[in-house]
Design an enzyme around this catalytic site. Structure first.
Site, mmCIF file in Angstrom:
data_model
loop_
_atom_site.group_PDB
_atom_site.id
_atom_site.type_symbol
_atom_site.label_atom_id
_atom_site.label_comp_id
_atom_site.label_asym_id
_atom_site.label_seq_id
_atom_site.Cartn_x
_atom_site.Cartn_y
_atom_site.Cartn_z
ATOM 1 N N LYS A 72 0.837 -1.210 0.000
ATOM 2 C CA LYS A 72 0.000 0.000 0.000
ATOM 3 C C LYS A 72 0.872 1.260 0.000
ATOM 4 O O LYS A 72 0.668 2.173 -0.797
ATOM 5 C CB LYS A 72 -0.920 0.006 1.220
ATOM 6 N N ASP A 77 -6.575 1.348 0.900
ATOM 7 C CA ASP A 77 -6.585 1.571 2.347
ATOM 8 C C ASP A 77 -7.965 1.161 2.876
ATOM 9 O O ASP A 77 -8.798 0.618 2.139
ATOM 10 C CB ASP A 77 -6.261 3.038 2.682
#
Ligand code: SF4
Length: 216
Positions: free
Chosen positions: A121, A139
């Site tokens: 991420k 997220d």
């Protein structure tokens, strides 16, 4: 599950609602962005920005972070969750940057994820925001919104959500979609109180329909 036409509609509505969505972590260069994203794990961008305001005045280079003890760095970021581990990871990351990358943040996912504290991420955020590479960093907001709407399955892992979005969203829109979906989740389709009654996507949203039925 939503079809491609419905997903197109969702993307267009999110663009209308949040045309200026962008990374809310304050930073001046890729190095500051890496540090800010690393600090943001399980923590709000607002709090990270409060801490990095003075942090980035004190520490400008990887060498600066290594010139202090880990305890001193921990004190400088102590208002952030998991600060002890994060301080350790920042120093490890700075060590690798100096030893392996001449002190410069690398641009590929493979290199970025080789750095301490940098997962997929974080790498995606850095690639997209700092280097303009198309990427979707999934997220908590993006995962929730994608699942509620039925773009992805409830049981999908974060990686599966990312891959599904990459398949269903045009590549040139990945980065913009990433920011718009975060804003949509952060300010409208919130975790606890999604604003379903005023949502332009209510008609096609499985979660919204369920919630509105319960309210009747
Ligand atoms: S209808 Fe509700 S759950 Fe669905 S996207 Fe809109 S705010 Fe989120």
């Amino acid at each position: 599950m939503l079809n491609l036409k419905q997903i197109r509609y969702c993307l267009d509505q999110m663009e209308q609602m949040f045309p200026d969505a962008e990374c809310e972590l304050v930073h001046d260069n890729p190095f500051e962005l890496v540090i800010a994203v690393l600090l943001s794990a399980q923590c709000t961008d607002v709090l990270v920005n409060k801490v990095t305001k003075s942090l980035f005045e004190k520490y400008k280079t990887p060498e600066d972070y290594l010139a202090v003890s880990v305890e001193e760095l921990q004190q400088d970021i102590r208002s952030i969750g998991l600060y002890k581990n994060k301080a350790k990871n920042i120093q490890k990351l700075c060590r690798s940057l100096i030893d392996e990358y001449d002190g410069i943040v690398p641009e590929t996912r493979e290199e970025l994820t080789s750095l301490a504290g940098v997962g997929r991420k974080t790498a995606n955020v850095v690639m997209s925001v700092a280097f303009g590479e198309p990427a979707i960093a999934v997220d908590t907001h993006i995962e929730r919104v994608s699942k509620r709407l039925g773009i992805c399955r409830w049981k999908d892992s974060v990686l599966e959500v990312e891959k599904t979005l990459m398949r269903k969203v045009p590549k040139e829109e990945w980065s913009a979609t990433h920011h718009r979906m975060i804003f949509f989740g952060r300010y409208h389709c919130k975790a606890r109180n999604p604003n379903c009654s005023e949502c332009p996507l209510l008609d096609i949203c499985r979660e919204g329909q369920k919630r509105m039925k319960k309210e009747k």
